[in-house]
Scaffold this active site. Structure first.
Site, PDB file in Angstrom:
ATOM      1  N   MET A   1      21.890   8.309  10.100  1.00  9.29           N
ATOM      2  CA  MET A   1      21.193   7.120  10.625  1.00  9.29           C
ATOM      3  C   MET A   1      20.501   6.365   9.499  1.00  9.29           C
ATOM      4  O   MET A   1      20.489   6.811   8.360  1.00  9.29           O
ATOM      5  CB  MET A   1      20.180   7.542  11.678  1.00  9.29           C
ATOM      6  CG  MET A   1      20.773   7.841  13.024  1.00  9.29           C
ATOM      7  SD  MET A   1      19.435   8.166  14.200  1.00  9.29           S
ATOM      8  CE  MET A   1      20.377   8.230  15.725  1.00  9.29           C
TER       9      MET A   1
ATOM     10  N   ASP B   1      13.892   5.960   9.487  1.00  8.27           N
ATOM     11  CA  ASP B   1      14.684   5.126   8.578  1.00  8.27           C
ATOM     12  C   ASP B   1      13.927   4.737   7.298  1.00  8.27           C
ATOM     13  O   ASP B   1      14.552   4.308   6.334  1.00  8.27           O
ATOM     14  CB  ASP B   1      15.123   3.829   9.281  1.00  8.27           C
ATOM     15  CG  ASP B   1      15.904   4.101  10.551  1.00  8.27           C
ATOM     16  OD1 ASP B   1      16.433   5.215  10.696  1.00  8.27           O
ATOM     17  OD2 ASP B   1      15.970   3.198  11.404  1.00  8.27           O
TER      18      ASP B   1
ATOM     19  N   GLY C   1      12.714   4.437  18.765  1.00  5.22           N
ATOM     20  CA  GLY C   1      13.281   5.784  18.580  1.00  5.22           C
ATOM     21  C   GLY C   1      12.201   6.758  18.140  1.00  5.22           C
ATOM     22  O   GLY C   1      11.350   6.407  17.326  1.00  5.22           O
TER      23      GLY C   1
ATOM     24  N   GLU D   1      24.877   4.707   8.470  1.00  8.06           N
ATOM     25  CA  GLU D   1      25.527   4.099   9.647  1.00  8.06           C
ATOM     26  C   GLU D   1      25.717   2.586   9.493  1.00  8.06           C
ATOM     27  O   GLU D   1      26.613   2.011  10.091  1.00  8.06           O
ATOM     28  CB  GLU D   1      24.731   4.404  10.918  1.00  8.06           C
ATOM     29  CG  GLU D   1      23.327   3.826  10.923  1.00  8.06           C
ATOM     30  CD  GLU D   1      22.515   4.138  12.176  1.00  8.06           C
ATOM     31  OE1 GLU D   1      23.054   4.693  13.138  1.00  8.06           O
ATOM     32  OE2 GLU D   1      21.306   3.812  12.181  1.00  8.06           O
TER      33      GLU D   1
ATOM     34  N   ASP E   1       9.577  -1.396  13.244  1.00 14.35           N
ATOM     35  CA  ASP E   1       9.423  -2.856  13.178  1.00 14.35           C
ATOM     36  C   ASP E   1       9.475  -3.519  14.556  1.00 14.35           C
ATOM     37  O   ASP E   1       8.702  -4.435  14.834  1.00 14.35           O
ATOM     38  CB  ASP E   1      10.422  -3.482  12.190  1.00 14.35           C
ATOM     39  CG  ASP E   1      11.859  -3.198  12.555  1.00 14.35           C
ATOM     40  OD1 ASP E   1      12.109  -2.165  13.224  1.00 14.35           O
ATOM     41  OD2 ASP E   1      12.740  -3.983  12.176  1.00 14.35           O
TER      42      ASP E   1
ATOM     43  N   ARG F   1      13.919   0.105  25.084  1.00 17.31           N
ATOM     44  CA  ARG F   1      14.243  -1.031  25.960  1.00 17.31           C
ATOM     45  C   ARG F   1      12.961  -1.597  26.550  1.00 17.31           C
ATOM     46  O   ARG F   1      13.009  -2.252  27.583  1.00 17.31           O
ATOM     47  CB  ARG F   1      15.103  -0.557  27.130  1.00 17.31           C
ATOM     48  CG  ARG F   1      16.457  -0.071  26.751  1.00 17.31           C
ATOM     49  CD  ARG F   1      17.063   0.647  27.960  1.00 17.31           C
ATOM     50  NE  ARG F   1      18.360   1.188  27.643  1.00 17.31           N
ATOM     51  CZ  ARG F   1      19.484   0.699  28.107  1.00 17.31           C
ATOM     52  NH1 ARG F   1      19.469  -0.336  28.901  1.00 17.31           N
ATOM     53  NH2 ARG F   1      20.629   1.235  27.773  1.00 17.31           N
TER      54      ARG F   1
ATOM     55  N   ASP G   1      12.223   2.149   6.744  1.00 17.16           N
ATOM     56  CA  ASP G   1      12.541   0.762   6.377  1.00 17.16           C
ATOM     57  C   ASP G   1      11.400  -0.205   6.657  1.00 17.16           C
ATOM     58  O   ASP G   1      11.625  -1.417   6.718  1.00 17.16           O
ATOM     59  CB  ASP G   1      13.813   0.304   7.115  1.00 17.16           C
ATOM     60  CG  ASP G   1      13.659   0.330   8.622  1.00 17.16           C
ATOM     61  OD1 ASP G   1      12.629   0.860   9.108  1.00 17.16           O
ATOM     62  OD2 ASP G   1      14.546  -0.167   9.324  1.00 17.16           O
TER      63      ASP G   1
ATOM     64  N   ARG H   1      19.966   2.664  10.226  1.00 19.40           N
ATOM     65  CA  ARG H   1      20.126   1.265  10.629  1.00 19.40           C
ATOM     66  C   ARG H   1      20.556   0.394   9.449  1.00 19.40           C
ATOM     67  O   ARG H   1      21.544   0.760   8.811  1.00 19.40           O
ATOM     68  CB  ARG H   1      18.812   0.778  11.258  1.00 19.40           C
ATOM     69  CG  ARG H   1      18.985  -0.424  12.134  1.00 19.40           C
ATOM     70  CD  ARG H   1      17.871  -0.578  13.102  1.00 19.40           C
ATOM     71  NE  ARG H   1      18.103   0.267  14.267  1.00 19.40           N
ATOM     72  CZ  ARG H   1      18.979  -0.009  15.230  1.00 19.40           C
ATOM     73  NH1 ARG H   1      19.692  -1.110  15.185  1.00 19.40           N
ATOM     74  NH2 ARG H   1      19.149   0.803  16.242  1.00 19.40           N
TER      75      ARG H   1
ATOM     76  N   THR I   1       9.085   5.652  11.595  1.00 13.67           N
ATOM     77  CA  THR I   1      10.548   5.574  11.698  1.00 13.67           C
ATOM     78  C   THR I   1      11.187   6.538  10.709  1.00 13.67           C
ATOM     79  O   THR I   1      10.743   6.647   9.566  1.00 13.67           O
ATOM     80  CB  THR I   1      11.118   4.156  11.444  1.00 13.67           C
ATOM     81  OG1 THR I   1      12.549   4.261  11.275  1.00 13.67           O
ATOM     82  CG2 THR I   1      10.567   3.491  10.207  1.00 13.67           C
TER      83      THR I   1
HETATM   84  O1  F6P Z   1      15.452   3.383  14.132  1.00 13.69           O
HETATM   85  C1  F6P Z   1      15.637   4.727  14.297  1.00 13.69           C
HETATM   86  C2  F6P Z   1      17.021   5.026  14.708  1.00 13.69           C
HETATM   87  O2  F6P Z   1      17.100   6.420  14.735  1.00 13.69           O
HETATM   88  C3  F6P Z   1      18.128   4.386  13.842  1.00 13.69           C
HETATM   89  O3  F6P Z   1      18.322   5.071  12.656  1.00 13.69           O
HETATM   90  C4  F6P Z   1      19.288   4.409  14.786  1.00 13.69           C
HETATM   91  O4  F6P Z   1      20.219   3.400  14.503  1.00 13.69           O
HETATM   92  C5  F6P Z   1      18.653   4.159  16.094  1.00 13.69           C
HETATM   93  O5  F6P Z   1      17.320   4.587  16.010  1.00 13.69           O
HETATM   94  C6  F6P Z   1      19.339   4.858  17.246  1.00 13.69           C
HETATM   95  O6  F6P Z   1      18.647   4.618  18.416  1.00 13.69           O
HETATM   96  P1  F6P Z   1      19.083   5.134  19.862  1.00 13.69           P
HETATM   97  O7  F6P Z   1      18.039   6.132  20.254  1.00 13.69           O
HETATM   98  O8  F6P Z   1      19.039   3.924  20.700  1.00 13.69           O
HETATM   99  O9  F6P Z   1      20.437   5.749  19.777  1.00 13.69           O
END
Ligand code: F6P
Length: 368
Positions: free
Chosen positions: A191, A149, A15, A244, A125, A83, A151, A193, A147
């Site tokens: 968000m 997040d 992301g 989330e 990660d 992906r 994390d 995760r 990130t």
């Molecule tokens: O890891 C970053 C993040 O933004 C998370 O907080 C979230 O769950 C995920 O990516 C969402 O990703 P996508 O772009 O696949 O919706």
């Protein structure tokens, strides 16, 4: 005898996060001072695996003129994908179903073919685990932690987090006024995760009444009780921030979808919490999902500085011959930690950490 030009590459995976372009800019500037060539790989490793998909062949030479001014832009000029794991690339089987194929040898071969000596992998990660696996196959790699997040282990901060928290706080500020006007409970899903960093930070900064995070399983009855106590003439409404990945004790995370070749998509807990709080408290409740808005837009000053610092440090690492490491913030220094250590698990909010303690002192309920 002339010194051979060092050619390196950079990619951005997973992301996106505000500050990615600052890293790219800094890498290109710092490398150009050393006379090195920098190639940007499109969309993770897809630019190497599927060059025909891209008008520029999936690999683009980056020079200082081309990255002028990008440090303040959101997104990533290289594109990203979550992906794009070359070890588990998706392919259509003859029967039409999707199957996972290991294409990592093709990636290693592409690096060799293009004469790339070393690679800078910018990611969270997932992307850094891929980088580590490629490193184990012989690729010289330096990782840069990214990130929203926050994390990632082994670094005090990742860029993108600060911008996400600032924006979420601004949104909560706005929700206070509409919540007050309508005497409502506003539930804000953010968000993060499996970590509650964004929720905890914006919940405290935005003066939420309850914060629900994955690290502290909640009991909805307790959240409702806490809100009923807080809602009064002076404050005829309440704000609840929900990560989330928040879940009840013994419960599981709320998932939007599970698809092959990618990690599960979380989401939907905000609606559930709003519905339950509405019926338990008797107040009208609404849910707002901030979602990808937290990833969008320009990086704030903090994330620009972090991204620019990380980019320069990554080049420094390569200059010093470091390999299989990730640059990491350990204030006041940027250090290098082994990639193995960096991806050995995620950094979650400590149950009894200072910020959780501060939030409790502020009368914020965690529903526990
Ligand atoms: O890891 C970053 C993040 O933004 C998370 O907080 C979230 O769950 C995920 O990516 C969402 O990703 P996508 O772009 O696949 O919706």
């Amino acid at each position: 005898m002339t010194k051979p030009t060092k050619a390196i590459s950079i990619n951005t995976g997973g992301g996106d996060a505000p500050g990615l372009n600052a890293v790219i800019q800094s890498v290109v500037y710092a490398a150009s001072h050393l006379g090195w060539k920098v190639y940007g790989i499109r969309e993770g490793y897809d630019g190497l695996l599927f060059p025909d998909r891209y008008p520029d062949g999936g690999l683009v030479e980056l020079n200082p003129d081309g990255v002028e001014g990008i440090g303040r832009m959101g997104g990533t000029i290289l594109g990203s994908t979550n992906r794009g794991n070359p070890f588990r690339a998706l392919e259509k089987a003859p029967d039409g179903t999707l199957r996972e194929v290991d294409k990592s040898d093709l990636v290693i071969e592409a690096f060799r073919k293009h004469g790339i000596d070393s690679h800078i992998a910018v990611g969270g990660d997932g992307s850094l685990t891929i980088a580590l696996e490629l490193h184990r196959k012989g690729l010289h790699v330096v990782g840069v932690p990214k990130t929203i997040d926050n994390d990632l282990r082994s670094t005090v901060a990742t860029f993108g987090f600060s911008s996400a928290v600032s924006f979420a706080t601004e949104c909560i500020d706005r929700l206070h006024t509409t919540a007050q006007a309508h005497r409502r409970i506003m539930v804000v899903e953010v968000m993060g995760r499996y970590a509650g960093w964004i929720a905890l930070h914006c919940g405290i900064a935005g003066e939420a009444d309850a914060i629900l995070i994955p690290e502290i399983p909640y009991d909805i009855q307790k959240v409702a009780e806490a809100l009923k106590k807080k809602i009064c003439v002076v404050q005829p409404y309440a704000i609840v921030v929900v990560a989330e990945g928040a879940k009840t004790a013994g419960g599981d995370v709320t998932v939007k979808s599970r698809e092959p070749g990618r990690v599960e998509r979380l989401g939907g807990i905000g609606d559930i919490v709003a519905k339950e709080l509405g019926s338990l408290t008797g107040y009208e409740a609404r849910a707002v999902v901030l979602g990808h808005l937290l990833r969008g837009g320009s990086p704030n000053a903090m994330d620009r500085i972090l991204g620019l610092g990380f980019g320069a440090a990554a080049i420094n690492a390569l200059k010093e011959g470091k390999d299989g490491v990730m640059v990491a913030l350990n204030p006041p220094r940027i250090e290098y930690v082994p990639l193995e250590q960096a991806v050995s698990g995620i950094k979650t909010v400590p149950f009894d950490g200072d910020l959780v303690t501060a939030a409790r002192a502020l009368n914020i309920s965690f529903g526990d």
